[in-house]
Design an enzyme around this catalytic site. Structure first.
Site, PDB file in Angstrom:
ATOM      1  N   TRP A 198       0.836  -1.212   0.000  1.00 26.49           N
ATOM      2  CA  TRP A 198       0.000   0.000   0.000  1.00 26.49           C
ATOM      3  C   TRP A 198       0.858   1.243   0.000  1.00 26.49           C
ATOM      4  O   TRP A 198       0.531   2.228  -0.675  1.00 26.49           O
ATOM      5  CB  TRP A 198      -1.017  -0.041   1.142  1.00 26.49           C
ATOM      6  CG  TRP A 198      -1.991  -1.138   0.903  1.00 26.49           C
ATOM      7  CD1 TRP A 198      -2.106  -2.304   1.601  1.00 26.49           C
ATOM      8  CD2 TRP A 198      -2.954  -1.216  -0.168  1.00 26.49           C
ATOM      9  NE1 TRP A 198      -3.080  -3.093   1.046  1.00 26.49           N
ATOM     10  CE2 TRP A 198      -3.622  -2.462  -0.030  1.00 26.49           C
ATOM     11  CE3 TRP A 198      -3.319  -0.369  -1.208  1.00 26.49           C
ATOM     12  CZ2 TRP A 198      -4.630  -2.861  -0.917  1.00 26.49           C
ATOM     13  CZ3 TRP A 198      -4.323  -0.774  -2.092  1.00 26.49           C
ATOM     14  CH2 TRP A 198      -4.956  -2.002  -1.935  1.00 26.49           C
TER      15      TRP A 198
ATOM     16  N   LYS B 140     -12.485  -2.199   7.105  1.00 30.82           N
ATOM     17  CA  LYS B 140     -11.764  -3.182   7.932  1.00 30.82           C
ATOM     18  C   LYS B 140     -12.263  -3.116   9.375  1.00 30.82           C
ATOM     19  O   LYS B 140     -12.777  -4.102   9.892  1.00 30.82           O
ATOM     20  CB  LYS B 140     -10.256  -2.956   7.876  1.00 30.82           C
ATOM     21  CG  LYS B 140      -9.641  -3.410   6.555  1.00 30.82           C
ATOM     22  CD  LYS B 140      -9.123  -2.272   5.812  1.00 30.82           C
ATOM     23  CE  LYS B 140      -8.605  -2.505   4.416  1.00 30.82           C
ATOM     24  NZ  LYS B 140      -8.593  -3.764   3.786  1.00 30.82           N
TER      25      LYS B 140
ATOM     26  N   ASP C 120      -1.756   6.605   6.323  1.00 33.01           N
ATOM     27  CA  ASP C 120      -2.785   5.703   5.807  1.00 33.01           C
ATOM     28  C   ASP C 120      -3.030   4.684   6.922  1.00 33.01           C
ATOM     29  O   ASP C 120      -2.233   3.776   7.128  1.00 33.01           O
ATOM     30  CB  ASP C 120      -2.284   5.021   4.530  1.00 33.01           C
ATOM     31  CG  ASP C 120      -3.254   3.939   4.041  1.00 33.01           C
ATOM     32  OD1 ASP C 120      -4.321   3.750   4.674  1.00 33.01           O
ATOM     33  OD2 ASP C 120      -2.949   3.284   3.027  1.00 33.01           O
TER      34      ASP C 120
HETATM   35  N1  PMP Z   1      -4.397   1.229   2.164  1.00 34.73           N
HETATM   36  C1  PMP Z   1      -4.451   0.116   2.908  1.00 34.73           C
HETATM   37  C2  PMP Z   1      -3.508  -0.051   4.066  1.00 34.73           C
HETATM   38  C3  PMP Z   1      -5.372  -0.890   2.588  1.00 34.73           C
HETATM   39  O1  PMP Z   1      -5.426  -2.020   3.305  1.00 34.73           O
HETATM   40  C4  PMP Z   1      -6.255  -0.699   1.500  1.00 34.73           C
HETATM   41  C5  PMP Z   1      -7.310  -1.706   1.115  1.00 34.73           C
HETATM   42  N2  PMP Z   1      -7.073  -3.001   1.385  1.00 34.73           N
HETATM   43  C6  PMP Z   1      -6.145   0.480   0.747  1.00 34.73           C
HETATM   44  C7  PMP Z   1      -5.215   1.425   1.123  1.00 34.73           C
HETATM   45  C8  PMP Z   1      -7.038   0.732  -0.434  1.00 34.73           C
HETATM   46  O2  PMP Z   1      -8.327   0.964   0.003  1.00 34.73           O
HETATM   47  P1  PMP Z   1      -9.566   1.062  -1.014  1.00 34.73           P
HETATM   48  O3  PMP Z   1      -9.703  -0.269  -1.638  1.00 34.73           O
HETATM   49  O4  PMP Z   1     -10.698   1.450  -0.128  1.00 34.73           O
HETATM   50  O5  PMP Z   1      -9.232   2.127  -2.003  1.00 34.73           O
END
Ligand code: PMP
Length: 369
Positions: free
Chosen positions: A108, A202, A178
């Site tokens: 991420w 989550k 994030d």
């Molecule tokens: N950052 C993290 C740490 C994540 O776990 C996720 C989704 N698993 C995201 C960003 C992306 O989120 P989204 O799918 O809601 O755009």
């Protein structure tokens, strides 16, 4: 036929993920008509007084749980955390003539880096790729810029299962976090951050709503030339009613905050329980004489996503299908790490983790040579 709680499996999904049963029951109960309103949350306008109360109550719940100071705005947005990868640099980097420092601790963080690079100058303060993101940087390994526009971290890497164990001190530049996969799982010092964002799916609610907590002075960086929806100031000025917000998601976030305060007893209690749950699984890994190998190095292990491998892929497949037969579902690791990932967010009950621990021990006993 109505479904019952006994039909639920232990759902170890990384997200969208398990929600607290009392929250689901409340949704079920209110779905024909919110008390005193006569319509459901799915059917009322976002500018009605009734929705106004729901919005304020979700904000209040977050403010109380996280101790969010008055000089921070809480925004409810759409587009997931992926959109935040773009909105953060669009708002905080554009026009700054300074670099953004990005700490890349996993998949991420890589994506946050890629989007920031589309927008402006980026300095990679650290990248853990060399060891497939199995650890976090030590403070003397970080190459921070003297004048960064902001420093970006990912507090918990959902795919690799590495997590900052506490709020890091990374200097004077605004710290952007994030927090998608550990938001509301523990207390944090909000005043150490300039901006925190988290998609809800989550720990905080359903997919479709993303929470942004931003320090007010940073709103001054958002330029008028930005598209309206992508400008934090537009959302802050209109208290998340710039356009139709994700009303159902905001309502569920409000219910989750009530559950955390009233039934769990706050974020310290939640963290204590999350520690106990994660330790149950890490103990089995450590006691298995190498049958299970954890992906993350011990000091950086995540309390949310427990990632590990078995001796070979065939044994991993047997593990997954046997677990599923015992109602423990969605344990397959992400393809970039392989193996198993047990996501044990706030709403995963202790019994779910105990049942996985028992299964892991029993499986190891049968398969270890
Ligand atoms: N950052 C993290 C740490 C994540 O776990 C996720 C989704 N698993 C995201 C960003 C992306 O989120 P989204 O799918 O809601 O755009």
């Amino acid at each position: 036929m109505t479904t019952t709680v006994s039909q639920r499996v232990f759902n170890f999904s990384a997200g969208p993920a398990v929600l607290p049963v009392p929250v689901l029951e409340q949704i079920q109960q209110d779905l024909l008509a919110l008390p005193g309103v006569g319509s459901s949350i799915l059917e009322i306008g976002h500018r009605t007084d009734e929705f106004g109360e729901i919005l304020q109550s979700a904000k209040h719940g977050l403010r109380e749980l996280l101790n969010i100071p008055e000089n921070y705005k809480i925004l409810f947005l759409q587009g997931g955390s992926r959109l935040q990868f773009s909105m953060v640099p669009m708002n905080l980097l554009r026009g700054q003539k300074k670099p953004a420092d990005i700490v890349v601790t996993g998949s991420w963080g890589q994506k946050a880096r890629d989007e920031a690079q589309r927008e402006g100058q980026v300095n990679i303060a650290w990248d853990g790729k060399a060891t497939n993101y199995d650890r976090l940087p030590k403070s003397d390994e970080l190459k921070l810029s003297p004048d960064a526009a902001f420093v970006h971290i990912t507090s918990n890497e959902t795919i690799q299962g590495v997590q900052f164990q506490s709020d890091p001190d990374l200097g004077d530049a605004p710290l952007v976090c994030d927090a998608s996969s550990d938001f509301l799982s523990r207390p944090i010092s909000v005043e150490q951050y300039g901006l925190i964002y988290a998609c809800a799916q989550k720990n905080a609610g359903p997919a479709g709503v993303t929470i942004v907590v931003i320090r007010e002075d940073l709103l001054e960086r958002s330029q008028d030339s930005l598209p309206g929806y992508l400008n934090y100031a537009s959302h802050a000025d209109q208290d998340s009613l710039y356009n139709t917000p994700p009303t159902f998601g905001i309502y569920v976030v409000g219910l989750v905050t009530q559950w955390l305060s009233d039934e769990v007893g706050g974020l310290q209690k939640m963290q204590d329980l999350n520690r106990i749950k994660a330790q149950l699984l890490y103990d089995v890994i450590d006691e298995s004489s190498g049958f299970y190998t954890g992906h993350a190095q011990t000091q950086d292990r995540s309390l949310m996503n427990v990632t590990f491998r078995l001796p070979d892929e065939k044994t991993e497949e047997a593990f997954l299908s046997e677990a599923e037969r015992q109602n423990m579902c969605n344990l397959k690791g992400h393809r970039s790490v392989g193996g198993i990932r047990a996501s044990i967010y706030n709403a995963m009950p202790l019994e779910g983790v105990e049942s996985l621990r028992d299964f892991m021990r029993e499986f190891c006993g049968r398969h270890a040579k």
